[in-house]
Design an enzyme around this catalytic site. Sequence first.
Site, PDB file in Angstrom:
ATOM      1  N   TYR A 457       0.841  -1.202   0.000  1.00  0.00           N
ATOM      2  CA  TYR A 457       0.000   0.000   0.000  1.00  0.00           C
ATOM      3  C   TYR A 457       0.879   1.257   0.000  1.00  0.00           C
ATOM      4  O   TYR A 457       0.942   1.987  -0.957  1.00  0.00           O
ATOM      5  CB  TYR A 457      -0.953  -0.018   1.193  1.00  0.00           C
ATOM      6  CG  TYR A 457      -1.972   1.101   1.153  1.00  0.00           C
ATOM      7  CD1 TYR A 457      -3.086   0.996   0.326  1.00  0.00           C
ATOM      8  CD2 TYR A 457      -1.815   2.239   1.928  1.00  0.00           C
ATOM      9  CE1 TYR A 457      -4.022   2.029   0.269  1.00  0.00           C
ATOM     10  CE2 TYR A 457      -2.745   3.265   1.883  1.00  0.00           C
ATOM     11  CZ  TYR A 457      -3.845   3.155   1.054  1.00  0.00           C
ATOM     12  OH  TYR A 457      -4.769   4.181   0.997  1.00  0.00           O
ATOM     13  N   SER A 538      -6.558   0.909  -4.397  1.00  0.00           N
ATOM     14  CA  SER A 538      -6.654   2.333  -4.108  1.00  0.00           C
ATOM     15  C   SER A 538      -5.264   2.974  -4.269  1.00  0.00           C
ATOM     16  O   SER A 538      -4.703   2.954  -5.362  1.00  0.00           O
ATOM     17  CB  SER A 538      -7.235   2.538  -2.709  1.00  0.00           C
ATOM     18  OG  SER A 538      -7.620   3.873  -2.504  1.00  0.00           O
ATOM     19  N   ASP A 622     -17.986   3.515  -7.387  1.00  0.00           N
ATOM     20  CA  ASP A 622     -16.838   3.928  -6.576  1.00  0.00           C
ATOM     21  C   ASP A 622     -16.729   5.443  -6.643  1.00  0.00           C
ATOM     22  O   ASP A 622     -16.236   6.000  -7.615  1.00  0.00           O
ATOM     23  CB  ASP A 622     -15.554   3.277  -7.083  1.00  0.00           C
ATOM     24  CG  ASP A 622     -14.373   3.549  -6.157  1.00  0.00           C
ATOM     25  OD1 ASP A 622     -14.525   4.373  -5.229  1.00  0.00           O
ATOM     26  OD2 ASP A 622     -13.306   2.947  -6.360  1.00  0.00           O
ATOM     27  N   HIS A 661     -15.945   1.283  -3.642  1.00  0.00           N
ATOM     28  CA  HIS A 661     -14.512   1.229  -3.346  1.00  0.00           C
ATOM     29  C   HIS A 661     -14.137  -0.018  -2.554  1.00  0.00           C
ATOM     30  O   HIS A 661     -12.961  -0.336  -2.424  1.00  0.00           O
ATOM     31  CB  HIS A 661     -14.101   2.484  -2.586  1.00  0.00           C
ATOM     32  CG  HIS A 661     -12.632   2.757  -2.624  1.00  0.00           C
ATOM     33  ND1 HIS A 661     -11.933   2.954  -3.805  1.00  0.00           N
ATOM     34  CD2 HIS A 661     -11.700   2.854  -1.636  1.00  0.00           C
ATOM     35  CE1 HIS A 661     -10.654   3.166  -3.538  1.00  0.00           C
ATOM     36  NE2 HIS A 661     -10.486   3.113  -2.236  1.00  0.00           N
TER      37      HIS A 661
END
Length: 691
Positions: A457, A538, A622, A661
């Site tokens: 991430y 994301s 989203d 999302h």
Amino acid sequence: MCKWCCVVIVDAYRWLEDPDSEETKAFVEAQNNISVPYLQKCRNGKELRKSLTKLWNYPKFSCPFKRGSRYFYYHNSGLQNQSVLYVQDSLSSKPEVFFDPNQLSDDGTVALQGTAFSEDGQYWAYGLSDSGSDWVTIKFMEVKTKQNLPDTLKHVKFSSMAWTHDNAGLFYNRYPVETKADGTDTDSNVNHKLYFHRLGTEQEEDQLCVEWLQEPTWMTGAEVSDCGRFAVITVSKGCDPVNMLYYVDLHSLVAGITGQLPLVKIVDNFDAEYEYITNEDTVFTFKTNLNSPNYKLIQIDFMKPEMVNWVNLVPEHDKDVLEWATCVNSNVLVLCYIQDVKNVLYLHDLVTGEQLKKLAVDVGAITGYSGKKEHDEMFYYFTSFLTPGTIFHYDFSEQDPTPKVFREITVEGFQAHLYETEQVFVTSKDGTKIPMFLVHRKGMKHDASHPVLMYGYGGFNIALTPSFSVSRVVFMQHLGGVFALVNLRGGGEYGEKWHKAGSLNNKQNVFDDFQAAGKYLIDKNYTASHKLVIMGGSNGGLLVTACANQAPHLFGVVVSQVGVTDMMRFHKFTIGHAWTSDFGSSDIEEEFNWLIRYSPLHTIPASGEQFPAMLLLTGDHDDRVVPLHSLKYIAELQYVRKNQPNQTNPLLIRVDTKSGHGAGKPTAKIIEELAEIYSFIAENLKIDWQE
């Protein structure tokens, strides 16, 4: 053209930014007409769906939590689309269904998103999200009768839900809405306002309490103190862990809440974060990173609010990061730290700050907690890569209290003893040591033959700690895989310095860290480049697409879920403006120069080695990272690579419907998406199914 120099930025697919245009709809349909049949024909699809469904079908529980005189907990029998909220009079009494979100839609796409019980447990406010959107509708229920009240609050997003202790009503947030607000909108979310809703009245009568007309991107949060006397008001801009701090003495409002709150300033700058923990009368305890990047606890007396009077209650640890803190049993602080990406748990004295006890925690993470100041008990939820979940109960009323197993969660068919977890430290490009967890079968040979799924991430101060995942178990059991979790700079694993080392002009460090981890796995013969899969969602989608652009030779498969790819324009849509605190903004010359160097949409190599097989996933609802990011990237990627004779790997996008999302996604959709992802991996790595 860049407004500061003669740089031309080509944006050939800007038309894909309009989700309602016929051209965009036709593009999405055309892409799905390619990707869906391809994914349906990928190898091991049938076996993956069957195995994922079988392993997913285990009972899941949350920590019990007490509100008023009753206990509540969430439970999913296994394959229910949404977890059900249960209630019981005591821990030993028979539970009954309190609220079942599965009754709200046939396909499970209506989900709970945010709930709040009144202090005495008499009323319950609950938010409902449709199709994964961030937009929420708040409804109300009387707890004893389970009867819905007529009150309904719309246009709610990124909201507080804080009851006053007299049950008069609650604070919440909403945006002014001039167009649609259904999850397919892309308009910038600005002018976040704090309202007070009085129970039994229409939303049109709600009192506007706080707004910042001159600062449309600021966001306001509200929390009512443990004693019920004060409202603690925080103001943030962007996603950085910093906020301003105000309070209101609710008891001083003789006529009640009738309009704009008379805010009393404690902090009116964005130098640090202040998170309310508890208070004793006017002495408030806050968790803060003020001159303490690993966080500490301080006390501020609201009657003497000047900084010179502030007291350090629990000082910053020199290495471990204070992740969260709370108060239980009147005067006991519970402190959870991150220690080399594993959680440790301590009890401290609220008055002196002295450490009272360290609670034994295995290598893993505390992912759930319940217990309030007025309670003499607490629950916490432990998990790890190989532990689905253990809920512990700690009863302070005992003579010598110790944590006891309240509930152990097991997955039938998973033999944890066959696997092991190791933590290694990878040397990144600039010499920084990057932690990485590796999970695999015991006795695995280092012969470069194993498919490795590497996940990361690296942003927004978010720490990726160990967690249990059915899909990763299936990957290890039946595809012979190794799972690698890389703890990149930009996250919160080592405090605010670690976060800043991977944000703004340091963002390239994140991509360097991830690529260094991939090279480590190859050098140590865990895998080979053509068997290395990278996945992220994301900000993690930004990570994997940027790394694919920068080092396509290093990876065999790339899976990007709801990724950010257009770094020139991300801040113009929905809540994207808040991410400039981590990324910067192309509207500022210096920051434009950071962004253009790695923006995935703008850095796709036009020639050279073959691009790895790529699967992008997004959802039509989203409204966090709007689908245009994935649509524009895949369009540009397919265009740039279409005439490359060596490009035989597939470059696909799958656009799901009634999907956002990720939050609130129903179990059936999760399993189907995971089956598609892992069958895509199996097809492109040519992995045979292993029983």
